[in-house]
Design a protein around this motif. Structure first.
Motif, mmCIF file in Angstrom:
data_model
loop_
_atom_site.group_PDB
_atom_site.id
_atom_site.type_symbol
_atom_site.label_atom_id
_atom_site.label_comp_id
_atom_site.label_asym_id
_atom_site.label_seq_id
_atom_site.Cartn_x
_atom_site.Cartn_y
_atom_site.Cartn_z
ATOM 1 N N VAL A 364 -22.464 9.581 -44.769
ATOM 2 C CA VAL A 364 -22.420 8.305 -44.564
ATOM 3 C C VAL A 364 -21.960 7.973 -43.133
ATOM 4 O O VAL A 364 -21.359 8.938 -42.224
ATOM 5 C CB VAL A 364 -21.408 7.590 -45.318
ATOM 6 C CG1 VAL A 364 -21.740 7.541 -46.933
ATOM 7 C CG2 VAL A 364 -19.913 8.008 -45.259
ATOM 8 N N THR A 365 -22.528 7.029 -42.649
ATOM 9 C CA THR A 365 -21.865 6.427 -41.000
ATOM 10 C C THR A 365 -20.718 6.652 -40.972
ATOM 11 O O THR A 365 -19.776 6.256 -41.665
ATOM 12 C CB THR A 365 -22.426 5.076 -40.669
ATOM 13 O OG1 THR A 365 -23.951 5.167 -40.853
ATOM 14 C CG2 THR A 365 -22.251 4.717 -39.361
ATOM 15 N N TYR A 366 -20.316 7.075 -39.598
ATOM 16 C CA TYR A 366 -18.952 7.281 -39.250
ATOM 17 C C TYR A 366 -18.750 6.571 -37.983
ATOM 18 O O TYR A 366 -19.560 6.554 -37.008
ATOM 19 C CB TYR A 366 -18.668 8.693 -39.118
ATOM 20 C CG TYR A 366 -16.997 8.974 -38.328
ATOM 21 C CD1 TYR A 366 -15.915 8.836 -39.334
ATOM 22 C CD2 TYR A 366 -16.993 9.163 -37.246
ATOM 23 C CE1 TYR A 366 -14.684 8.903 -38.848
ATOM 24 C CE2 TYR A 366 -15.691 9.307 -36.657
ATOM 25 C CZ TYR A 366 -14.601 9.167 -37.388
ATOM 26 O OH TYR A 366 -13.210 9.068 -36.954
ATOM 27 N N ASN A 367 -17.552 5.788 -37.682
ATOM 28 C CA ASN A 367 -17.328 5.307 -36.689
ATOM 29 C C ASN A 367 -15.744 5.568 -36.339
ATOM 30 O O ASN A 367 -14.853 5.624 -36.972
ATOM 31 C CB ASN A 367 -17.390 3.510 -36.673
ATOM 32 C CG ASN A 367 -18.777 3.047 -37.383
ATOM 33 O OD1 ASN A 367 -19.795 3.509 -36.512
ATOM 34 N ND2 ASN A 367 -18.681 2.021 -38.209
ATOM 35 N N ASN A 368 -15.431 5.565 -34.753
ATOM 36 C CA ASN A 368 -14.177 5.440 -34.255
ATOM 37 C C ASN A 368 -14.224 4.757 -32.865
ATOM 38 O O ASN A 368 -15.338 4.299 -32.586
ATOM 39 C CB ASN A 368 -13.618 6.905 -34.209
ATOM 40 C CG ASN A 368 -14.336 7.906 -33.317
ATOM 41 O OD1 ASN A 368 -14.995 7.448 -32.440
ATOM 42 N ND2 ASN A 368 -14.142 9.318 -33.384
ATOM 43 N N VAL A 369 -13.165 4.852 -32.108
ATOM 44 C CA VAL A 369 -13.274 4.109 -31.054
ATOM 45 C C VAL A 369 -14.448 4.518 -29.993
ATOM 46 O O VAL A 369 -14.584 3.858 -29.134
ATOM 47 C CB VAL A 369 -11.968 4.368 -30.418
ATOM 48 C CG1 VAL A 369 -11.615 5.718 -29.876
ATOM 49 C CG2 VAL A 369 -11.591 3.283 -28.787
ATOM 50 N N ASP A 370 -14.783 5.640 -30.170
ATOM 51 C CA ASP A 370 -15.723 6.246 -29.076
ATOM 52 C C ASP A 370 -17.037 6.338 -29.635
ATOM 53 O O ASP A 370 -18.048 6.484 -28.812
ATOM 54 C CB ASP A 370 -15.541 7.843 -28.581
ATOM 55 C CG ASP A 370 -13.941 7.853 -27.796
ATOM 56 O OD1 ASP A 370 -13.709 6.845 -26.946
ATOM 57 O OD2 ASP A 370 -13.006 8.448 -28.315
ATOM 58 N N HIS A 371 -17.073 6.209 -31.050
ATOM 59 C CA HIS A 371 -18.603 6.574 -31.434
ATOM 60 C C HIS A 371 -18.634 5.539 -32.625
ATOM 61 O O HIS A 371 -18.201 5.584 -33.510
ATOM 62 C CB HIS A 371 -18.590 7.910 -32.278
ATOM 63 C CG HIS A 371 -18.392 9.223 -31.304
ATOM 64 N ND1 HIS A 371 -19.486 9.627 -30.500
ATOM 65 C CD2 HIS A 371 -17.282 9.744 -30.879
ATOM 66 C CE1 HIS A 371 -18.775 10.528 -29.712
ATOM 67 N NE2 HIS A 371 -17.589 10.752 -29.848
ATOM 68 N N VAL A 372 -19.568 4.528 -32.217
ATOM 69 C CA VAL A 372 -19.923 3.618 -32.991
ATOM 70 C C VAL A 372 -21.341 3.903 -33.796
ATOM 71 O O VAL A 372 -22.288 4.091 -33.112
ATOM 72 C CB VAL A 372 -20.127 2.174 -32.282
ATOM 73 C CG1 VAL A 372 -20.524 1.125 -33.213
ATOM 74 C CG2 VAL A 372 -18.706 1.941 -31.625
ATOM 75 N N ASN A 373 -21.175 3.749 -35.089
ATOM 76 C CA ASN A 373 -22.626 4.255 -35.871
ATOM 77 C C ASN A 373 -23.073 5.719 -35.532
ATOM 78 O O ASN A 373 -24.064 5.603 -35.055
ATOM 79 C CB ASN A 373 -23.591 3.238 -35.760
ATOM 80 C CG ASN A 373 -23.338 1.837 -36.164
ATOM 81 O OD1 ASN A 373 -22.724 1.671 -37.379
ATOM 82 N ND2 ASN A 373 -23.805 0.528 -35.497
ATOM 83 N N GLN A 374 -22.210 6.619 -35.962
ATOM 84 C CA GLN A 374 -22.581 7.927 -35.973
ATOM 85 C C GLN A 374 -23.268 8.081 -37.163
ATOM 86 O O GLN A 374 -22.669 8.465 -38.289
ATOM 87 C CB GLN A 374 -21.472 9.043 -35.877
ATOM 88 C CG GLN A 374 -21.682 9.949 -35.233
ATOM 89 C CD GLN A 374 -20.449 10.824 -34.997
ATOM 90 O OE1 GLN A 374 -19.622 11.317 -35.846
ATOM 91 N NE2 GLN A 374 -20.170 11.206 -33.796
ATOM 92 N N THR A 375 -24.673 8.081 -37.233
ATOM 93 C CA THR A 375 -25.351 7.720 -38.531
ATOM 94 C C THR A 375 -26.056 8.942 -39.090
ATOM 95 O O THR A 375 -26.235 8.947 -40.170
ATOM 96 C CB THR A 375 -26.632 6.832 -38.162
ATOM 97 O OG1 THR A 375 -27.417 7.406 -37.058
ATOM 98 C CG2 THR A 375 -26.122 5.324 -37.631
ATOM 99 N N ALA A 376 -25.917 10.253 -38.293
ATOM 100 C CA ALA A 376 -26.511 11.327 -38.964
ATOM 101 C C ALA A 376 -25.710 12.472 -38.792
ATOM 102 O O ALA A 376 -25.070 12.712 -37.889
ATOM 103 C CB ALA A 376 -28.110 11.497 -38.146
ATOM 104 N N PHE A 377 -26.014 13.607 -39.935
ATOM 105 C CA PHE A 377 -25.464 14.702 -39.766
ATOM 106 C C PHE A 377 -25.941 15.471 -38.547
ATOM 107 O O PHE A 377 -27.091 15.505 -38.127
ATOM 108 C CB PHE A 377 -25.973 15.435 -41.028
ATOM 109 C CG PHE A 377 -25.418 16.921 -41.153
ATOM 110 C CD1 PHE A 377 -24.534 17.274 -41.907
ATOM 111 C CD2 PHE A 377 -26.258 18.071 -40.631
ATOM 112 C CE1 PHE A 377 -23.895 18.626 -41.986
ATOM 113 C CE2 PHE A 377 -25.617 19.312 -40.682
ATOM 114 C CZ PHE A 377 -24.637 19.599 -41.512
ATOM 115 N N ALA A 378 -24.904 16.240 -37.954
ATOM 116 C CA ALA A 378 -25.228 16.756 -36.486
ATOM 117 C C ALA A 378 -25.397 18.433 -37.002
ATOM 118 O O ALA A 378 -24.458 19.044 -37.535
ATOM 119 C CB ALA A 378 -23.942 16.853 -35.620
ATOM 120 N N THR A 379 -26.736 18.863 -36.664
ATOM 121 C CA THR A 379 -26.950 20.182 -36.916
ATOM 122 C C THR A 379 -26.365 21.321 -35.870
ATOM 123 O O THR A 379 -26.680 22.479 -36.047
ATOM 124 C CB THR A 379 -28.430 20.097 -36.937
ATOM 125 O OG1 THR A 379 -29.283 19.986 -35.860
ATOM 126 C CG2 THR A 379 -28.991 19.331 -38.388
ATOM 127 N N GLY A 380 -25.940 20.646 -34.721
ATOM 128 C CA GLY A 380 -25.456 21.767 -33.678
ATOM 129 C C GLY A 380 -24.635 22.619 -34.240
ATOM 130 O O GLY A 380 -23.609 22.142 -34.939
#
Length: 745
Positions: A364-380
């Motif tokens: 599910v989308t994650y938000n914080n003060v620096d990252h608005v609408n972090q919408t996708a699983f990161a594969t790095g």
């Protein structure tokens, strides 16, 4: 309120090396450990001790509770107790796998040799301050050597390794006075603080370590490491609290806890425990394990960042839980095994399912003060084999008898892991002590526990069940009844992964209240039933404050649920829309409702008549929560000038919101209502929808415990109180339709 006009003020506070909470470049925390030349080491590979094989181990019963907690600390009592060392020693002397495999990895490590020479420094720098060169690799290599030699002594009894460990500890305690650099010094203080304290805790029982030298080392940990740990957790370098990723909090929590035990400082130990449970930052468990998906897959806070840091989170929270466990505090089991949910999610996301394809996990989308609408699983960094999983697997499966299938697979994948940076590819360097196969493996548990932790969440006419499984179980059966305690009818069988079931009309579910249990099928037959969980699929009135009381300080609840309100400060009675009303003075008056009033609610309706006397931004009609990190609120006027409903579990920048498109009138009665139905939220004024959001992934039950459930007051102390009248305040379990909202008028 902190979310408004705050970001613009942060720029000057973000130090160059902070990188929005990133770990330092080319550091161990980035999965690519920096290296420094070590002294030339001479081969010193000792063969494993030999003796006649011991009888096969007898499976141990579940160790269901930690040792009893009291005001006296257990020593050694951080990652390993004396009983743990006795167990390791027995297994290694018996050439028993996998312990002996871990031992052979230990003795092959260059840090575990008597020829190792420490390089103590008066000052250690991590992160460039523009003046001093980084030299923290010297510290973490010496810590790795201290820990490795301490293990060799405790397992083999060879005091030469004890003397080597003590020599390294004394060299540093007589030399180090400063940790410096840029903001990355907080990582150094946390990571190396908890590791160094663990190495010293092992050695405190060695008669060859003079009491004065132990005291000197304790003083170094108190005066050099702890002040940085403490300051970081309370200030976060002056940034908004969600700026730093979970790992920054976690390493500093681990250091505070470890130093507390090493120094016999109960207040310090309790500081770490309290932050784990209630802290404002992303390392507190409810923020670190951000979102609980069905089947208890707990989305980790750094999932949308990269998997190297995701796995580091598990490798740090696990030791916090183990250190607390050994002092009688069960953080492993806190909040229905929330840490295990995070571990299973991270493990599954980083394991190959078939070929080159990883398992998929929900996100599910994650938000914080620096990252608005972090919408996708990161594969790095996906597939990072950072150590730490032996600890997770052996606690939950071989201590508690629970199922932890993905943690089990991850532990097997890295076994036998090393230490001192020798963990394997992409393993995270010196951010962990390592050697978990040797130090954490426990004898297999004799039988699994019954399924546990069953929860039932009703939404949109369905009930979603999740539970913790049982070690050795092959499948699970779900049973349902209409009365507490049964009788129950089996409605599903053969469930094995995911440990979740959605009950719906297909299995005869209608509007009503239902009771559920789960049974495990095991090699020895059916298990005992799980705890019973109940859910109500019908719309149900939870609180009805007609507010016609007219005198006294109690606002009567007519719902029959016992949710009366208490008038506080400048709250009084007046004439209302329908008889009497609550009068709030706009300065300090509000009504307090009972704790946890919506803690088991998914779909919800909150409705009331309001008469707003004076418009003021962010005045609350209601606000239910536990502070400015967790709340569900309706404000009469937000930044847009219109009403706003919001719910969050990680502060203002993480709000999932519905913004209205029409203003709430001043000086007249207006009916307001908000509904949540699944992921759809709707805001109403006078029976008309004025705002909606189809992506409201948060629900009231996700707030956890709420002790501050208020009418007319905000979780934020700087926000104004509501100035006006409120009448006919209602809370429903379930979302009323538009027609039903109109009928309330």
């Amino acid at each position: 309120m902190t979310r408004r006009n705050f970001i613009s003020g942060l720029g000057a506070l973000f130090l160059a090396g902070c990188g929005g909470g990133d770990m330092a470049p080319a550091s161990a925390s980035d999965g690519s450990p920096a290296t420094a030349a070590l002294p030339v080491q001479t081969p010193e590979l000792t063969s494993v001790p030999t003796s006649a094989p011991l009888p096969a181990p007898t499976p141990t019963p579940p160790e269901t509770t930690p040792p009893p907690a009291n005001n006296t600390f257990v020593h050694p009592g951080l990652l390993h107790t004396q009983a743990d060392f006795d167990h390791m020693s027995q297994k290694v002397k018996a050439n028993a796998a996998p312990w002996v495999d871990g031992w052979n990895v230990l003795i092959a490590n260059s840090h575990a040799r008597l020829s190792y020479m420490p390089r103590p420094q008066a000052a250690i720098y991590r992160g460039s301050d523009g003046v001093h060169a980084e030299n923290y690799t010297l510290l973490y290599n010496d810590i790795a050597a201290t820990y490795a030699c301490a293990l060799r002594w405790k397992i083999s009894g060879d005091t030469a390794y004890a003397d080597k460990a003590v020599a390294i500890l004394n060299a540093w305690s007589s030399t180090l006075t400063l940790l410096g650099g840029n903001s990355d010094v907080d990582l150094a203080a946390g990571l190396y603080g908890y590791e160094f304290a663990n190495a010293a805790e092992i050695m405190r029982s060695y008669s060859g370590w003079a009491a004065a030298d132990l005291a000197s080392f304790q003083n170094m940990m108190r005066t050099v490491f702890y002040p940085i740990n403490h300051d970081f957790l309370i200030r976060h370098n002056g940034t908004e609290v969600t700026h730093y990723w979970a790992n920054w909090d976690l390493c500093n929590m681990a250091s505070i806890m470890a130093i507390g035990v090493l120094c016999d400082d109960r207040a310090m130990f309790n500081e770490a425990v309290d932050y784990f449970k209630n802290g404002a930052g992303n390392g507190a468990v409810s923020q670190a394990v951000y979102y609980m998906h069905p089947g208890y897959l707990g989305q980790w806070q750094e999932t949308g960042r990269d998997q190297g840091h995701n796995t580091l989170g598990i490798a740090l929270m696990g030791p916090i839980c183990e250190m607390a466990w050994n002092q009688g505090v069960d953080l492993y089991g806190y909040d229905n095994n929330r840490f295990l949910a995070g571990a299973e999610y991270v493990a599954k996301a980083n394991l190959i399912e078939s070929g080159n394809a990883f398992y998929t996990v929900p996100y599910v989308t994650y938000n914080n003060v620096d990252h608005v609408n972090q919408t996708a699983f990161a594969t790095g960094g996906q597939g990072d084999v950072r150590p730490g999983w032996a600890l997770v697997y052996n606690h939950y499966v071989n201590r508690k008898g629970l199922a932890a299938p993905y943690s089990k697979k991850f532990a097997a994948q890295i076994q036998p892991e090393g230490g001192g940076g020798n963990y394997g590819p992409n393993s995270g360097g010196y951010d962990q002590l390592g050697y978990g196969t040797l130090t954490c493996t426990r004898d297999p548990i004799a039988s699994g526990a019954a399924p546990s932790g069953l929860t039932a969440i009703a939404s949109q006419g369905q009930v979603v069940l999740s539970w913790w499984g049982s070690a050795y179980a092959s499948s699970y059966d779900v049973k349902r009844g209409t009365n507490a305690g049964g009788p129950y009818t089996t409605i599903a069988t053969g469930i094995n992964d995911l440990l979740s079931y959605t009950d719906s009309a297909d299995s005869g579910l209608a509007a009503g209240t239902y009771y559920y249990v789960v049974i495990a099928q095991t090699p020895s037959g059916a298990s005992l039933a799980s705890n019973e969980a109940s859910a109500t699929t019908a719309v149900q009135l939870l609180a009805y404050l007609a507010l016609d009381d007219g005198n006294g300080l109690t606002a009567t609840d007519s719902s029959g649920k016992g949710h009366a309100g208490i008038l506080v400060n400048g709250a009084s009675w007046a004439g209302g829309k329908k008889g009497g009303a609550l009068s709030l003075n706009g300065s300090d008056g509000y009504v307090s409702l009972p704790a946890d009033i919506v803690s088991d609610v998914a779909d919800i309706t909150v409705a009331a008549w309001v008469f707003w006397k004076a418009s003021s931004k962010w005045a609350r009609i209601f606000d239910f929560g536990s502070g400015s990190g967790h709340y569900m609120m309706l404000t009469a006027r937000g930044d847009t000038g219109f009403p706003r409903f919001a719910i969050t579990v990680n502060g203002a920048y993480g709000e999932h919101a519905i913004d209205g498109n029409a203003a709430l009138s001043v000086g007249q009665w207006v009916h307001v209502a908000v509904t949540l139905s699944g992921k759809t939220g709707t805001l109403y004024l006078d029976g008309n929808p004025v705002g909606s959001n189809p992506a409201m992934v948060l629900a009231p039950f996700r707030l956890g415990g709420t002790s501050q459930n208020w009418i007319g007051r905000s979780q934020y102390a700087a926000d104004p109180h509501f100035n006006g009248l409120i009448d006919e305040f209602r809370i429903y379990r379930g979302a009323l339709s538009a027609a039903q909202i109109a009928a309330l008028m």
